[in-house]
Design a protein around this motif. Sequence first.
Motif, mmCIF file in Angstrom:
data_model
loop_
_atom_site.group_PDB
_atom_site.id
_atom_site.type_symbol
_atom_site.label_atom_id
_atom_site.label_comp_id
_atom_site.label_asym_id
_atom_site.label_seq_id
_atom_site.Cartn_x
_atom_site.Cartn_y
_atom_site.Cartn_z
ATOM 1 N N TYR A 130 0.821 -1.219 0.000
ATOM 2 C CA TYR A 130 0.000 0.000 0.000
ATOM 3 C C TYR A 130 0.854 1.268 0.000
ATOM 4 O O TYR A 130 0.508 2.264 -0.638
ATOM 5 C CB TYR A 130 -0.934 0.012 1.216
ATOM 6 C CG TYR A 130 -2.163 -0.837 1.066
ATOM 7 C CD1 TYR A 130 -3.101 -0.580 0.070
ATOM 8 C CD2 TYR A 130 -2.405 -1.902 1.929
ATOM 9 C CE1 TYR A 130 -4.248 -1.361 -0.057
ATOM 10 C CE2 TYR A 130 -3.551 -2.688 1.808
ATOM 11 C CZ TYR A 130 -4.462 -2.414 0.809
ATOM 12 O OH TYR A 130 -5.598 -3.181 0.673
ATOM 13 N N LYS A 131 1.978 1.232 0.718
ATOM 14 C CA LYS A 131 2.818 2.416 0.864
ATOM 15 C C LYS A 131 3.786 2.634 -0.304
ATOM 16 O O LYS A 131 4.383 3.697 -0.426
ATOM 17 C CB LYS A 131 3.641 2.322 2.153
ATOM 18 C CG LYS A 131 2.832 2.386 3.431
ATOM 19 C CD LYS A 131 3.769 2.235 4.627
ATOM 20 C CE LYS A 131 3.016 2.318 5.947
ATOM 21 N NZ LYS A 131 3.939 2.112 7.103
ATOM 22 N N ALA A 132 3.936 1.616 -1.150
ATOM 23 C CA ALA A 132 5.017 1.628 -2.138
ATOM 24 C C ALA A 132 4.864 2.677 -3.219
ATOM 25 O O ALA A 132 5.861 3.203 -3.726
ATOM 26 C CB ALA A 132 5.150 0.245 -2.785
ATOM 27 N N ASP A 133 3.616 3.002 -3.604
ATOM 28 C CA ASP A 133 3.429 3.921 -4.725
ATOM 29 C C ASP A 133 2.026 4.523 -4.634
ATOM 30 O O ASP A 133 1.075 3.821 -4.273
ATOM 31 C CB ASP A 133 3.590 3.172 -6.057
ATOM 32 C CG ASP A 133 3.716 4.109 -7.244
ATOM 33 O OD1 ASP A 133 2.668 4.615 -7.703
ATOM 34 O OD2 ASP A 133 4.837 4.308 -7.707
ATOM 35 N N PRO A 134 1.867 5.806 -4.984
ATOM 36 C CA PRO A 134 0.542 6.442 -4.936
ATOM 37 C C PRO A 134 -0.479 5.781 -5.855
ATOM 38 O O PRO A 134 -1.694 5.910 -5.634
ATOM 39 C CB PRO A 134 0.824 7.884 -5.383
ATOM 40 C CG PRO A 134 2.272 8.098 -5.102
ATOM 41 C CD PRO A 134 2.929 6.772 -5.317
ATOM 42 N N MET A 135 -0.006 5.091 -6.896
ATOM 43 C CA MET A 135 -0.927 4.447 -7.828
ATOM 44 C C MET A 135 -1.482 3.131 -7.300
ATOM 45 O O MET A 135 -2.398 2.557 -7.884
ATOM 46 C CB MET A 135 -0.247 4.222 -9.182
ATOM 47 C CG MET A 135 -0.071 5.491 -10.000
ATOM 48 S SD MET A 135 0.461 5.153 -11.705
ATOM 49 C CE MET A 135 2.135 4.582 -11.446
ATOM 50 N N VAL A 136 -0.919 2.608 -6.210
ATOM 51 C CA VAL A 136 -1.416 1.351 -5.651
ATOM 52 C C VAL A 136 -2.802 1.566 -5.065
ATOM 53 O O VAL A 136 -3.005 2.406 -4.191
ATOM 54 C CB VAL A 136 -0.467 0.818 -4.563
ATOM 55 C CG1 VAL A 136 -1.098 -0.401 -3.879
ATOM 56 C CG2 VAL A 136 0.878 0.427 -5.167
ATOM 57 N N THR A 137 -3.772 0.813 -5.562
ATOM 58 C CA THR A 137 -5.145 0.904 -5.039
ATOM 59 C C THR A 137 -5.507 -0.271 -4.146
ATOM 60 O O THR A 137 -6.446 -0.174 -3.352
ATOM 61 C CB THR A 137 -6.161 0.964 -6.197
ATOM 62 O OG1 THR A 137 -6.056 -0.244 -6.981
ATOM 63 C CG2 THR A 137 -5.903 2.178 -7.081
ATOM 64 N N ASP A 138 -4.751 -1.365 -4.278
ATOM 65 C CA ASP A 138 -5.089 -2.530 -3.471
ATOM 66 C C ASP A 138 -3.909 -3.496 -3.420
ATOM 67 O O ASP A 138 -3.061 -3.524 -4.325
ATOM 68 C CB ASP A 138 -6.304 -3.247 -4.053
ATOM 69 C CG ASP A 138 -7.112 -3.988 -2.999
ATOM 70 O OD1 ASP A 138 -6.628 -4.086 -1.850
ATOM 71 O OD2 ASP A 138 -8.205 -4.467 -3.324
ATOM 72 N N ALA A 139 -3.870 -4.249 -2.341
ATOM 73 C CA ALA A 139 -2.970 -5.397 -2.228
ATOM 74 C C ALA A 139 -3.850 -6.631 -2.366
ATOM 75 O O ALA A 139 -4.811 -6.794 -1.619
ATOM 76 C CB ALA A 139 -2.244 -5.385 -0.893
#
Length: 440
Positions: A130-139
């Motif tokens: 979740y913290k890795a990139d602003p584009m991440v919306t879900d794990a």
Amino acid sequence: MNLNRFFELAKEKGIAESQLQISKSSSVSIGLFHREIDTYKVTSSQSIIACGTYNGKFATANTQKLDKDTFEYLIEQIIRGATYVEKPNEVGIFPGSPKYKKGSVYSKALEETPISEKIALLKKVEEDIYKADPMVTDADSVRYEESSSESIFMNSFGLKLRQKSNYASIVAGAVLRDGEETKTYYDFFVGNDLSDFHEEEFVKGIVDGAKKKLGGKSCPSGKYPTILSQEVASSLTDYFLSAAIADDVQRHSSFLEGKLGQKVASSKVSIQEKPLTKNIYFSYFDSEGVACKNKDVIKNGTLVTYFYNRETAKKDGVESTGNAVWGANRMGTGYGNLFVKPGKKSFDELISDIKEGVYITEVAGLGTGMNPVSGDFSCQAEGFLIKDGKVDRPLSLITLSGNLLKMFRDCQGFGSDVKMTDSSISIASMRIKSMSIGGE
């Protein structure tokens, strides 16, 4: 329980020779969903398979229960089954191999690691995605699974074998969104030493993998020099080697029938089965009690052996290769712990002279798109275009098709980037002279 009692009872009932295999397994599965434990499942199972020869006929029986009545039940079922068998048994019970290279790969440390630490590790994986990139919306599909198994093998000739193993796997995916486009990338770790799991590197690889897929589009249909990722190469190698199972060869349903000792691949292809390698796939005896051994399957492109159990080996007048496995209440054949000889070139060197080609990183629908008799296949694929010796833009909405025999004969070599896949195949990126790509 005194297991020798089974053989005493079997002999009393007129069963000339007998065999007993007890398999026990346990597992724990933990899944996360939006930072909460979504699934927590603990399971255990046990199976007992007994075989025997009664009045010259061979029969089997099985149960999942081991108590004071189990042995009598199994013996009754063997006798009953033998009365319905029409042909005499040709191989009987195997007395035992002259020598076994015993070993253990069971990790006590993995077993003793508190479950709280394993959950904490899994939660860190999810949180870091979740913290890795602003584009991440879900794990997605963040899971920890741990499994242990033990097998005890005995027969009326006094043979007694035992092996025990365990492993853990961590699986996770990252979902990225850029405007209206969404891409997901998954990866996994498998092993029985959690110190080999590098969490930061694992998370970075997942997020970067999803990010690289953004902006993918098709390419013109045609034939292209092709690089297959380790995972894709592993899947196709698995299908290729399944054609070397003697059961299918003898049923005339294999494209490798009649090709023993012949060139079936380019000289760049050498594959060994090494069940005695000390990893989580280690095994020193098969389901008939035959000692496993390391062996060449394909050497410099030449098919050296088929995979045999004792029955199929007898039909061909050879010795079993130690590849017997139980399946669907009958003795079948399998393989594992395969090693494809790598090359010396890095991935960048492997593609450096390709003016225009494709790098296939994912395939879907291979199970339904594969004809195991002919080796023809067609499936959906994703990857990247290769331009002037470099990985270029991402590719999506394409199909990969070909024939396994032709593909392996067109193999121009492997990279040095070896990876052990979840199919128990150790393999590097694979370069093919030309493959058909369906696109625009």
